[in-house]
Design an enzyme around this catalytic site. Structure first.
Site, mmCIF file in Angstrom:
data_model
loop_
_atom_site.group_PDB
_atom_site.id
_atom_site.type_symbol
_atom_site.label_atom_id
_atom_site.label_comp_id
_atom_site.label_asym_id
_atom_site.label_seq_id
_atom_site.Cartn_x
_atom_site.Cartn_y
_atom_site.Cartn_z
ATOM 1 N N GLU A 1 58.751 61.516 35.396
ATOM 2 C CA GLU A 1 60.145 61.378 36.134
ATOM 3 C C GLU A 1 60.917 61.262 35.061
ATOM 4 O O GLU A 1 61.315 60.020 34.358
ATOM 5 C CB GLU A 1 60.079 60.178 36.735
ATOM 6 C CG GLU A 1 61.514 60.072 37.680
ATOM 7 C CD GLU A 1 61.681 58.902 38.596
ATOM 8 O OE1 GLU A 1 62.615 58.397 38.546
ATOM 9 O OE2 GLU A 1 60.536 58.539 39.221
ATOM 10 N N ASP B 1 61.615 57.375 33.363
ATOM 11 C CA ASP B 1 62.880 57.324 34.069
ATOM 12 C C ASP B 1 64.170 57.449 32.997
ATOM 13 O O ASP B 1 65.085 57.010 33.276
ATOM 14 C CB ASP B 1 62.971 56.226 34.715
ATOM 15 C CG ASP B 1 64.067 56.495 35.954
ATOM 16 O OD1 ASP B 1 64.608 57.708 36.125
ATOM 17 O OD2 ASP B 1 64.396 55.373 36.745
#
Length: 375
Positions: free
Chosen positions: A61, A336
């Site tokens: 991600e 992230d």
């Protein structure tokens, strides 16, 4: 996407076989891979961080944007974060952290709220930007999830197939609620069917709540505090969007999405978006009311249709909780970036007390299997 070694694969499919099998494996009793590994190494004094300095990582991600996309979504305040930088700065941060591969995805909400041909064209441009840009310039360092014009599910299915077949994309990423619909709505059947047929996963990332939801749940009644954006933050990263992702996943199970598309795979991030905390209660309560409406036990869908990533949650106690209920074979690493520091995430995971085999699965091997790639 390649099939994964599943300890349940030899069990009889269906409610009785699954429940009997999980009991035998200790899943129902909360016996996790982590617990087994910890006991195996209980008498061994090891500096895991030093032992695992050579551990490869695939980040599942990892976010990007463009100036055009930030203008569209009123996110120009993020320009200095590195979202739009897909060259030396990002590669340098990856090298420093020891992150071998980033799987890129467009910053929420992408173009999923853009209607008509404009949305279709915008999604195509973003996807080609990745294929012709960082993926071509730094072979092997970048992969991607497709950005889709979700206001048009048929066009989304076509763009997903194009990116997978032409550009080597690994699946797609959606961002929360789409307009006023979740992915279990019949409108999205073409996309779900195409993802299953292509054997690629859908990553469900959080998104912004609809205006009505924001007003009811999160609007702060003290206007003097709005300059601190209290209600906005509460509605997204602090709390709201994590709960919404879990809601969407539970809806997909209860509405029979995975009975219609049994091979469809869904990824969620942020250490399960709070699901591990509620897991036992959700399974207990929903199992009672879905016996006659679902083909399999409610719990079974989590073990056969869902994957979980560690994105932005470098907390060992949360990983422990996730692994209590979910097989280590279905957990993947993520950072992230740029909203979380890559090196902080990799340093944390290197130091986690896990058997080397389990750490390799989370760090890169599960992603290799799911996506059919190699570090």
């Amino acid at each position: 996407m390649k099939s994964n070694a599943n300890p349940l694969k030899h069990l009889t499919t269906g409610r009785r076989g699954f429940l009997a099998g999980t009991a035998a494996l200790g899943i129902g009793a909360g016996l996790s891979t982590h617990a087994i590994a910890s006991r195996a190494e209980a008498n061994e004094t090891t500096d895991f961080s030093q032992r695992d300095q050579d551990l490869p990582f695939i980040g599942t991600e990892e976010t990007f944007s463009t100036h055009e996309l930030m203008v569209l979504n009123d996110r120009l305040f993020l320009e200095d974060t590195g979202l739009a930088e897909l060259g030396p700065r990002r590669i340098g941060a990856m090298d420093e952290a020891g992150l071998n591969v980033q799987i890129l995805s467009a910053h929420t909400p992408g173009v999923q709220n853009v209607k008509g041909q404009k949305g279709i064209d915008f999604a195509y441009r973003l996807n080609k930007l990745l294929a012709d840009g960082p993926m071509a310039t730094y072979p092997g360092r970048f992969k991607a999830f497709a950005t889709l014009p979700l206001q048009n599910p048929e066009a989304s299915a076509d763009e997903l197939e194009r990116t997978v077949r032409e550009d080597g994309f690994l699946g797609c990423l959606t961002n929360g609620i789409i307009g006023k619909k979740f992915l279990d709505h019949p409108d999205f059947e073409p996309l779900l069917a195409r993802a299953e047929a292509l054997d690629v996963p859908i990553y469900i990332h959080p998104g912004l709540p609809p205006d009505e939801v924001f007003e009811i749940y999160y609007s702060n009644m003290r206007p003097e505090y709005q300059k601190e954006f209290q209600d906005q933050v509460l509605s997204i990263s602090a709390y709201g969007w994590h709960q919404e992702v879990v809601t969407q996943c539970l809806r997909m199970i209860t509405s029979g999405v995975f009975d219609r598309y049994p091979k469809l795979q869904i990824i969620i991030g942020h250490m399960g978006e709070g699901l591990p905390f509620f897991y036992k209660r959700v399974v207990e309560k929903m199992s009672e009311v879905t016996k006659k409406s679902l083909d399999k036990p409610f719990e079974q869908y989590f073990h056969e249709n869902f994957w979980f990533t560690t994105s932005a949650f470098p907390q060992t106690e949360l990983l422990d909780l996730l692994l209590k209920y979910i097989s280590v074979d279905r957990v993947m690493f993520a950072t992230d970036y740029p909203f979380a520091n890559m090196k902080t995430q990799t340093d944390w995971f290197r130091g986690v007390d896990l058997q080397r085999e389990a750490k390799e699965k989370i760090a890169f091997r599960n992603a290799e299997k799911l996506f059919g790639i190699k570090v």
